[in-house]
Design an enzyme around this catalytic site. Sequence first.
Site, short mmCIF file in Angstrom:
data_model
loop_
_atom_site.label_atom_id
_atom_site.label_comp_id
_atom_site.label_asym_id
_atom_site.label_seq_id
_atom_site.Cartn_x
_atom_site.Cartn_y
_atom_site.Cartn_z
N CYS A 1 0.86 -1.19 0.00
CA CYS A 1 0.00 0.00 0.00
C CYS A 1 0.89 1.24 0.00
O CYS A 1 2.08 1.15 -0.37
CB CYS A 1 -0.99 -0.02 1.16
SG CYS A 1 -0.24 0.02 2.79
N ARG B 1 -3.46 -0.64 5.28
CA ARG B 1 -4.01 -1.72 4.47
C ARG B 1 -3.09 -2.93 4.31
O ARG B 1 -3.51 -4.08 4.53
CB ARG B 1 -4.42 -1.18 3.09
CG ARG B 1 -5.57 -0.18 3.16
CD ARG B 1 -5.71 0.61 1.88
NE ARG B 1 -4.58 1.51 1.68
CZ ARG B 1 -4.40 2.29 0.64
NH1 ARG B 1 -5.30 2.27 -0.35
NH2 ARG B 1 -3.36 3.08 0.55
N ASP C 1 -8.25 4.03 0.82
CA ASP C 1 -7.30 4.42 1.86
C ASP C 1 -8.08 4.88 3.09
O ASP C 1 -8.80 5.88 3.01
CB ASP C 1 -6.43 5.55 1.31
CG ASP C 1 -5.38 5.99 2.28
OD1 ASP C 1 -5.44 5.61 3.46
OD2 ASP C 1 -4.48 6.72 1.84
#
Length: 150
Positions: free
Chosen positions: A8, A14, A124
Amino acid sequence: MRKILMVCLGNICRSPLAEGIMLKLISEHQLDIQVDSAGTSGYHIDEAPDKRTILNAYEHKIDLTDLRARQFTIHDFDRFDEIYVMDKSNLKNVLVLTNNEHHLSKVDLLLNASHPNQNKEVPDPYFGDEKGFEHVFNLIHHACLKIALD
Ligand code: 4NP
């Protein structure tokens, strides 16, 4: 052994969650898979995952507290067989690092594992609210189940 890298931007929300979910699946199902995660940015190097991500994962009995952020490097194309990125911006950041067709063939959006050919993104959650973390958990968990068990 399959070697899988989750990627990420910051490697604090994440991708460490994806790593933690995979580690749990590997342990529960005794899978021959090695997993790691990295961020395309260097913003959070050596930091533990975001507190909100740690808390959300903990609610699902996954412990992320020992993970530390690192930056994706060009060597990761040789170290891993499958490289899963969370969004199209991460994808661009990874792809600009190589022209090698073999390297390029290892990279895909994570959610193409659960939603083939749809090029969906894991949003996000960093600047969002708590609800965002549970949504992100469900998206990543679904994709990891496909990657690990299909
Ligand atoms: P991640 O989330 O890429 O899922 O780890 C983010 C973490 C930090 C930032 C952006 C996204 N940041 O801008 O610092």
